[in-house]
Enzyme design. Structure first.
Site, PDB file in Angstrom:
ATOM      1  N   SER A  33       0.849  -1.198   0.000  1.00 40.12           N
ATOM      2  CA  SER A  33       0.000   0.000   0.000  1.00 40.12           C
ATOM      3  C   SER A  33       0.873   1.231   0.000  1.00 40.12           C
ATOM      4  CB  SER A  33      -0.897   0.001   1.235  1.00 40.12           C
ATOM      5  OG  SER A  33      -0.128   0.331   2.366  1.00 40.12           O
ATOM      6  N   LYS A  34       0.241   2.345  -0.213  1.00 41.03           N
ATOM      7  CA  LYS A  34       0.914   3.646  -0.242  1.00 41.03           C
ATOM      8  C   LYS A  34       1.761   3.877   1.007  1.00 41.03           C
ATOM      9  CE  LYS A  34       0.298   6.207  -3.853  1.00 41.03           C
ATOM     10  NZ  LYS A  34       1.535   6.615  -4.504  1.00 41.03           N
ATOM     11  N   ARG A  35       1.320   3.239   2.102  1.00 39.27           N
ATOM     12  CA  ARG A  35       1.976   3.424   3.400  1.00 39.27           C
ATOM     13  C   ARG A  35       3.479   3.102   3.317  1.00 39.27           C
ATOM     14  NH1 ARG A  35       2.276  -0.758   6.184  1.00 39.27           N
ATOM     15  NH2 ARG A  35       0.658  -1.676   4.889  1.00 39.27           N
ATOM     16  N   THR A  36       3.817   2.050   2.573  1.00 35.57           N
ATOM     17  CA  THR A  36       5.221   1.633   2.551  1.00 35.57           C
ATOM     18  C   THR A  36       5.952   2.018   1.265  1.00 35.57           C
ATOM     19  OG1 THR A  36       4.341  -0.514   1.914  1.00 35.57           O
ATOM     20  CG2 THR A  36       5.123  -0.293   4.168  1.00 35.57           C
ATOM     21  N   ASP A  76       4.024   6.088 -10.903  1.00 29.46           N
ATOM     22  CA  ASP A  76       5.050   6.481  -9.921  1.00 29.46           C
ATOM     23  C   ASP A  76       6.423   5.994 -10.384  1.00 29.46           C
ATOM     24  OD1 ASP A  76       3.196   7.567  -8.176  1.00 29.46           O
ATOM     25  OD2 ASP A  76       2.945   5.711  -7.051  1.00 29.46           O
TER      26      ASP A  76
END
Ligand code: GLU
Length: 493
Positions: free
Chosen positions: A257-260, A267
C-alpha cells in the site's frame, strides 16, 4: 470442462478508478503471458459499472499502461472484437436480461425489504456477534405474488438464492477450495431500483458471453469466486478455470500500500525505472523462472510461464531489489537508448533543452556513457551531470566532499601545479594520455594519487565520487577545466 481443448481466452477486467496499480499490471502480465504461451486470446474489458468512481481519465491510463508495458490485447476498447462492446456499462441491457432469466428459473428472487429493515437485520447481527448469512424474508414468496408486487411498482432488489450445500473448485494455484454455502449471503445481483447490476453478477454474464476459459485475478477475489460459480451453475453453463494470484506484500508482509511506498505504475515511470526492469520485476511477484535467475527477458518469461507454477504464498515486493534490477537493465542499454531515456530528465531539470541535446549529440552521448555505470534510474542522471552546466567559478560543492578535500595538505598548490601542466600540454589531451602522464607527474612530485584526485574532483564536479576524471576533463574542455581547477584552488586555499 477440459479447458485445454478450446482456444484459451483470458481477460483482465479492471475498474477504471484512480491510478494504475502495480497489482493490476502484474495480473495483466500473467494473463497476457498465458495467452501468448498457449496461443490464446487476451481480452481487455473495462468494468465501469460503478459510475460514481469511474473516470474516462483512468480508463485512458489503463490503456496507456498496457501499451507502455507492451501487453497487447487481442480484443478490447478501442480495438473491438467479436464480443464487443468491451465496456461493461454498455452491456447493462444484457445483464438485466440475464437477471430476468434467473428470476424466471427461480435461481434469483425479488427482495422487497426496505433499507430500514436491512439496517435492522444488520444491527441485530452485530448485537448477536454471530454472523449468519442473509436469507431474505421474501425468498419463499409465491412467484406470482412477487411478480404482481413488482408490477405494482414496489421497489425490490434481485438477490441470488444460495442453495444448500457447498461449493468446491480446483484453483490452479491453490488447489482444492471448499466453501460451505451457509457462509454466503443471498447476495444482491441487481440493486433496489432495478437498473444497477452488481459486480459478482455482471462479471459472470460478461465472462460467459465473451467465452472466457480462464479467470486469473488477485487473491482478494477469492471470496467472490463461490458466488460466481453458483451463477454459472444456475445458468447451466460450464465454468472457466480459476486461479487467484497471491497478494503483493510490502517488506512488512502487509498488503502493498501507499503506506510503505509507491504502488502505481506512473510512480515508477516518473522515477525513471527502465520498462524492462518493471516488466521483469512484476514477473517475479509470485512466479520464478528456476528459483534463482532473477533477470530474464520477456521472451523467456513467455516461453516458461505457467499459471500452475505461481506460488500461493504472498509475493514480497522488495523496493531495494527493484532498484537493483533497474540498474541491471539500465546498464544493459546501448548509449543511444539510454540517452533517449535520460534526455527528458535532463530537460525537466532544465540542464539542457531538447534542441541543445540535438545540437551537441556526440557530446551528450559521451556524457551519458560516462555515468551509465553510476545510475540505477534514469532520474539519477541530472544529479550526476549537473556540474557540466554550472558556471566554472561557482561549482556547487558537496559538503562532505569538500570537508574531505580540505583535509589534504598542499591541496591548493597541487591543483595549481596540475593546471599549469595541463595548460602547457604536458599531460596530453585525451583521457587515456592524461591518465598515464598524470601518474608519472605525481611520481615526480612524490605525491599520492588521492592528494590530487580528491581536490581535483571537487574542483571539477563538486562531488566526492563519480566517473573517470580525465574523461570529465575532456568533456568539459581544457579551458573550462582550467577555470574550475583554479577557482577550486582559490576556494580551498
Ligand atoms: N473489476 C474487478 C477488479 O478490478 C475485476 C475482477 C475480476 O477479474 O473478476 O478487481
Amino acid at each position: 470442462m477440459d479447458a485445454m481443448s478450446k482456444t484459451i481466452r483470458v481477460r483482465i477486467a479492471p475498474s477504471p478508478t484512480g491510478s494504475v496499480h502495480l497489482g493490476l499490471c502484474r495480473t495483466a502480465l500473467f494473463n497476457w503471458a498465458y495467452a501468448r504461451r498457449f496461443g490464446g486470446q487476451f481480452v481487455l474489458r473495462i468494468e465501469d459499472t460503478d459510475h460514481d468512481r469511474n473516470t474516462q481519465v483512468s480508463e485512458q491510463a489503463i490503456l496507456a499502461a498496457l501499451d507502455w508495458l507492451g501487453l497487447d490485447y487481442d480484443e478490447g476498447p478501442g480495438k473491438g472484437g467479436p464480443f464487443a462492446p468491451y465496456r461493461q456499462s454498455e452491456r447493462v441491457a444484457r445483464h438485466l436480461e440475464m437477471a430476468q432469466a434467473l428470476l424466471a428459473s427461480g435461481h434469483a428472487y425479488r427482495d422487497f425489504s426496505t433499507p430500514e429493515a436491512l439496517d435492522a437485520w444488520r444491527a441485530e447481527q452485530e448485537a448477536r456477534k454471530q454472523r449468519v448469512a442473509y436469507r431474505g424474508s421474501d425468498r419463499d414468496l409465491d412467484p406470482e405474488v412477487s411478480r404482481r408486487r413488482a408490477e405494482a411498482g414496489e421497489p425490490f432488489a434481485t438477490r441470488f438464492r444460495i442453495p444448500a450445500g457447498e461449493t468446491r473448485f480446483e484453483d490452479l494455484i491453490r488447489g482444492q477450495v471448499t466453501i460451505p454455502h451457509e457462509e454466503i449471503d443471498d447476495w444482491v445481483m441487481v440493486r433496489r431500483g432495478g437498473e444497477a447490476p452488481t459486480y459478482n453478477f455482471v462479471v459472470v454474464c460478461d465472462d460467459l458471453d465473451m467465452q472466457i476459459t480462464h479467470v486469473f485475478r488477485g487473491e482478494e477475489h477469492l471470496v467472490n469466486t463461490p458466488k460466481q460459480l453458483l451463477v454459472y451453475a444456475a445458468c447451466g453453463k460450464p465454468e472457466p478455470a480459476f486461479a487467484h494470484l497471491p497478494l503483493m506484500l510490502g517488506t512488512d508482509r502487509k498488503k502493498l500500500s501507499k503506506r510503505t511506498g509507491d504502488t502505481s505504475l506512473p510512480d515508477y515511470q516518473a522515477k525513471g525505472y527502465p520498462k524492462e526492469a518493471i516488466f521483469n520485476f512484476l514477473a517475479l511477484q509470485g512466479w520464478s523462472l528456476d528459483g534463482e535467475t532473477d533477470v530474464f527477458d520477456r521472451a523467456k518469461f513467455v516461453e516458461h510461464f505457467d499459471i500452475r507454477d505461481v506460488s500461493k504464498a504472498g509475493a514480497v515486493f522488495d523496493p531495494a531489489k527493484f532498484l537493483w534490477m533497474a540498474g541491471e537493465y539500465l546498464r544493459r542499454e546501448t548509449v543511444e537508448e539510454l540517452a533517449q531515456h535520460v534526455a527528458p530528465f535532463a530537460i525537466e531539470a532544465q540542464l539542457m533543452t531538447a534542441e541543445a541535446i540535438e545540437a551537441r549529440r556526440p557530446w551528450f552521448l559521451r556524457v551519458v556513457a560516462s555515468v551509465q555505470d553510476r545510475m540505477s534510474l534514469y532520474s539519477d542522471f541530472p544529479a550526476w551531470v549537473a556540474h557540466f552546466f554550472q558556471p566554472d567559478d561557482a561549482i556547487v560543492y558537496d559538503e562532505k566532499a569538500e570537508k574531505g578535500a580540505r583535509k589534504r595538505e598542499g591541496r591548493a598548490e597541487i591543483l595549481l601545479a596540475f593546471a599549469e601542466a595541463l595548460e602547457a600540454g604536458r599531460l596530453g589531451h585525451t583521457a587515456a594520455d592524461m591518465a598515464g602522464a598524470t601518474k608519472a607527474w605525481l611520481e615526480d612530485r612524490g605525491a599520492k594519487l588521492a592528494d590530487l584526485f580528491q581536490p581535483l574532483r571537487l574542483a571539477l564536479t563538486g562531488m566526492g565520487g563519480g566517473p573517470d576524471l580525465f574523461e570529465t576533463i575532456e568533456l568539459l574542455s581544457t579551458p573550462s577545466s582550467l577555470a574550475r581547477i583554479r577557482a577550486g584552488a582559490a576556494r580551498l586555499a
